[in-house]
Enzyme design. Structure first.
Site, PDB file in Angstrom:
ATOM      1  N   ASP A 488      19.265  41.782  66.386  1.00 47.96           N
ATOM      2  CA  ASP A 488      19.180  43.241  66.398  1.00 47.96           C
ATOM      3  C   ASP A 488      17.939  43.666  67.193  1.00 47.96           C
ATOM      4  OD1 ASP A 488      17.932  41.868  64.224  1.00 47.96           O
ATOM      5  OD2 ASP A 488      17.562  43.755  63.201  1.00 47.96           O
ATOM      6  N   GLU A 693       6.153  37.578  67.995  1.00 47.56           N
ATOM      7  CA  GLU A 693       7.563  37.397  67.628  1.00 47.56           C
ATOM      8  C   GLU A 693       8.437  36.992  68.804  1.00 47.56           C
ATOM      9  OE1 GLU A 693      10.929  40.170  65.373  1.00 47.56           O
ATOM     10  OE2 GLU A 693       9.400  41.106  66.632  1.00 47.56           O
TER      11      GLU A 693
END
Length: 795
Positions: A488, A693
């Site tokens: 996502d 990330e």
């Protein structure tokens, strides 16, 4: 692994295992080391100062240690006068010394540093953009003088370079947080080989910083939810399954000591309607708790099993993140127990919540994530070979995976009966509550205008069914599916995800089928009895005993369907399949390599993937998530998405590495691995120890800067990096295992991977002896430079 020529021995561990009736094998939360790292001692000074790479570096003993001196002090020079022109002497005792004093020269240099004054000097001179970091972009001199400990601070040495100055700033920040005013700091600590330093920080600092438990020891940390702060009642809250009576008693008693803790009991039947009803009261979901004799005195007390969170705004146990973090944790014997306990927590989730959750928060109760449980359990089991209850652990994990397989992935609405393939297609009602308040404003605004109400009023009316909009229902069906996929967001899945039989999900379920068959055949004599608490909906009498034959058959059927519907031999890619339109989805994704990891591709298919697909996705920093052609043009009306070009993610890298190596493409595996780790280390060295990330893999000097929604978790460092980001931490630890010694040296020197590959192709191998004989970062006796020249860093 040796660090700067100091050899260390990995501590052995003796985990205590406690078995209980009908329960999963119990493991202590922490291991008991039987030995400590041995350090090569060279001088009495080294004996006193200890190992400069210890996790407990700033100890009282070290803080107060007395240096041995070559000569006595004489009354010649007054330190108070010196301190006026040498600020690093601040806080030092007013000693007098004679100027002819000679320091030890046969030891590594140690500095005596006044914490507060040195931090102020660094902040004023070096942190020119005042963001709490010292990076390549700061315009300071990147130089500071530190006083040596052996001279009681009278002799100063110049520390210079972005890497060393940044490391110094981080070390002082940590020391100040521990209440230190004066510290003894080793040259080796701040001039550490960057490969060794990042690996050490991940093991010693980042994993502990990301570890949580849902008990009195840290529930105040684990219950905090940055995603829920906008709700009217964001106080710490824990939801407990109704059948877990002991946990209910524990948390009820805990309310007396934890301020504002709200304990809520879940119903036995958790429906989408119930999940929606508690969206305004978000809370953490209970995990496994076991009675443990932590002190070893025969007194058993209840404790939560630990788990590792990804980091940033993600402060809970996640589904697929945990698999990749477990691969990193399994690289060290002292963190195997964390991988073990996360598997046990997933077994608990399947038993009490029906699935491995997206994460253990109340708003995720209807949603899963990519399934990795079988491989996670098998990898952990192999590290538990000396544990007498390891087989019980593996049995429970496989039984839980079988239950999840049938209840979640091979049941409606996720199963597409026409193809026999599965989709990401979770239940749910309304707008996902974990997103930022304005995340869906652009989607909802036209509907609000259509109904003549404010945006806030329309969202409320839509959520509670007072306004019906079928188009929005379809939109949020796919949006929830995208979130369940873990990807996502991306244009690959936008508006279509719930209809796609994706190649990533088929690869994971094929791996489930193969793993389950292999474990039943090899570990349980081809006969696995399913006890009552692991049964699934629709289970028939013939399913009470599982054999490998049925699972082998399921794997063959899935591979045949994938080869027919998802494999495009002409393009050399596995594509997703649209079960609604009954055709392939035209988006080129890095998930095309997942069948290699799962072992689903034939040797011919693997060769075609390497020949045709790899050139599409390989970039200077590793694999890109998707091709630029598939993503299409981006702009103000069509912003970039974080799982699209030009960004790369650790899961895609790690699965591709393993798959390529398994099929014999070791050179390609090492090439991708070196690219990713080199890019990571570039940000780590030049941008204040940052580990984030995701990355831009196009070869930029600042690959951690990501211009997409959600920003980049782990980028908001102030003072010192203490957590990194979970699966990226793991990718570094795992990736080092794929590289040769030459490649590790390439990393440490920041030699561009393409230059390294070109040299290797020309057979210009490095001279090991010349490298190993060089001294790291000491071009003269009065300065220490950043260890980034080709001959200055080594293992």
């Amino acid at each position: 692994m040796s660090t700067n020529n100091q050899e260390t021995t990995r501590p052995k561990e003796a985990p205590t295992v406690i078995a209980g009736p009908g329960a999963v094998t119990k493991f202590l939360q922490a291991v008991t080391p039987q030995g400590q790292a041995s350090v090569q001692i060279r001088t009495p000074l080294d004996m006193e100062r200890g190992n400069p790479f210890d996790a407990d570096y700033y100890t009282e003993k070290r803080h107060n240690f007395q240096l041995q001196r070559g000569r006595s002090l004489s009354i010649v020079n007054d330190r108070h006068e010196e301190s006026k022109t040498r600020p690093f002497l601040e806080g030092m005792p007013a000693l007098r010394r004679r100027l002819s004093h000679d320091e030890f020269t046969n030891t590594a240099r140690t500095f005596r540093v006044a914490v507060d004054s040195t931090l102020r000097a660094l902040e004023e001179a070096e942190d020119t953009d005042k963001n709490g970091q010292i990076t390549l972009e700061d315009s300071g001199p990147k130089s500071i003088v530190l006083g040596t400990a052996a001279s009681h601070g009278f002799n100063g040495f110049n520390i210079r370079g972005t890497y060393l100055i940044s490391n110094l700033y981080q070390e002082l920040t940590i020391a100040k947080a521990q209440g230190r005013t004066i510290i003894f700091l080793d040259e080796e600590r701040i001039n550490e080989n960057p490969v060794s330093r990042l690996s050490r920080l991940i093991h010693q600092m980042f994993w502990p910083g990301l570890t949580r438990t849902l008990d009195a020891s840290s529930i105040h940390v684990a219950a905090r939810d940055p995603k829920a702060e906008r709700f009217a009642d964001p106080r710490p809250r824990v939801y407990v399954p109704a059948t877990c009576k002991e946990q209910i008693r524990y948390y009820t008693n805990l309310q007396l000591t934890v301020k504002d803790l709200d304990v809520c009991i879940l119903p036995e039947d958790i429906t989408p309607e119930y999940v929606f009803s508690i969206n305004d009261k978000p809370g953490i979901l209970a995990l496994d708790m076991q009675e443990l004799d932590v002190a070893g005195n025969g007194n058993y007390t209840i404790h939560g099993l630990p788990f590792v969170v990804p980091g940033g705004r993600f402060n809970e146990l996640y589904g697929w993140d945990s698999y990749f973090m477990a691969l990193g944790l399994l690289q060290h014997d002292t963190t195997v127990h964390l991988a073990y306990s996360m598997v046990v927590n997933f077994i608990f989730e399947i038993q009490h919540y029906g699935k491995i959750l997206n994460a253990n928060r109340s708003y995720y109760l209807s949603r899963s994530q990519p399934p990795f449980l079988t491989d996670m359990a098998i990898q952990t089991y192999h590290k538990m070979s000396n544990d007498p209850n390891a087989l019980n652990f593996l049995r429970d994990a496989i039984l839980a995976a079988i239950k999840e397989y049938f209840n979640v992935w091979m049941a409606l609405p996720r199963l597409d009966k026409a193809t026999g393939l599965s989709r990401y297609r979770p239940d749910g009602i309304g707008i996902p509550p974990e997103t930022e308040a304005s995340h869906f404003d652009s989607i909802m605004k036209p509907y609000a205008e259509k109904h003549g109400v404010s945006l806030e009023q329309f969202q409320d009316d839509y959520n509670f069914g007072r306004i019906k909009e079928p188009e929005l229902d379809e939109y949020f069906l796919h949006d929830r599916a995208v979130r369940e996929s873990g990807h996502d967001t991306t244009y690959r899945l936008d508006g279509v995800c719930a209809d796609l039989a994706t190649i990533d999900l088929q690869s994971l379920l094929y791996k489930y089928e193969v793993d389950i068959a292999k474990v039943i055949r090899e570990k349980f004599n081809d006969r696995l009895v399913v006890p009552k608490h692991f049964r699934w909906k629709g289970m028939g009498p013939n399913d009470e005993v599982q054999s490998s034959t049925a699972w082998d058959r399921r794997a063959r059927r899935r591979k045949a369907a994938v080869d027919k519907l998802l494999w495009d031999q002409e393009r050399g890619l596995y594509m997703d399949y649209n079960t609604k339109l009954k055709k392939r989805h035209e988006y080129e994704s890095a998930t095309t390599f997942w069948p290699l990891w799962a072992g689903m591709a034939s040797p011919m298919q693997a060769a075609i993937l390497v020949e045709k697909a790899l050139p599409l996705f390989e970039k200077p920093g590793g694999l890109v998530s998707g091709t630029e052609r598939s993503r299409g043009e981006v702009g103000l009306d069509r912003p970039n998405r974080q799982w699209d070009f030009p960004y790369g993610w650790a899961p895609h890298q790690m699965l591709a590495w393993k798959g390529l190596k398994d099929y014999g493409y070791e050179k390609e595996c090492q090439r991708l691995c070196l690219r990713w780790l080199s890019m990571m280390l570039k940000s780590f060295i030049y941008y204040h120890g940052i580990v984030v990330e995701k990355y831009d893999v196009l070869g930029r000097i600042d690959p951690h800067r990501v211009d997409a929604e959600y920003g980049n978790q782990g980028a908001d460092i102030r003072g010192a990096a203490t957590e990194g980001f979970g699966w990226v931490n793991a990718s570094f630890q795992v990736g080092l295992g794929y590289l040769t010694t030459h490649m590790r040296r390439c990393l440490a020197t920041q030699m561009e991977p393409d230059k390294y590959f070109a040299a290797i192709d020309r057979e210009e191998y490095w001279d090991d002896g010349a490298i190993e004989d060089s001294e790291p970062g000491t071009p003269d006796s009065q300065a220490i430079e950043s260890p980034l020249s080709e001959r200055s860093c080594y293992f």
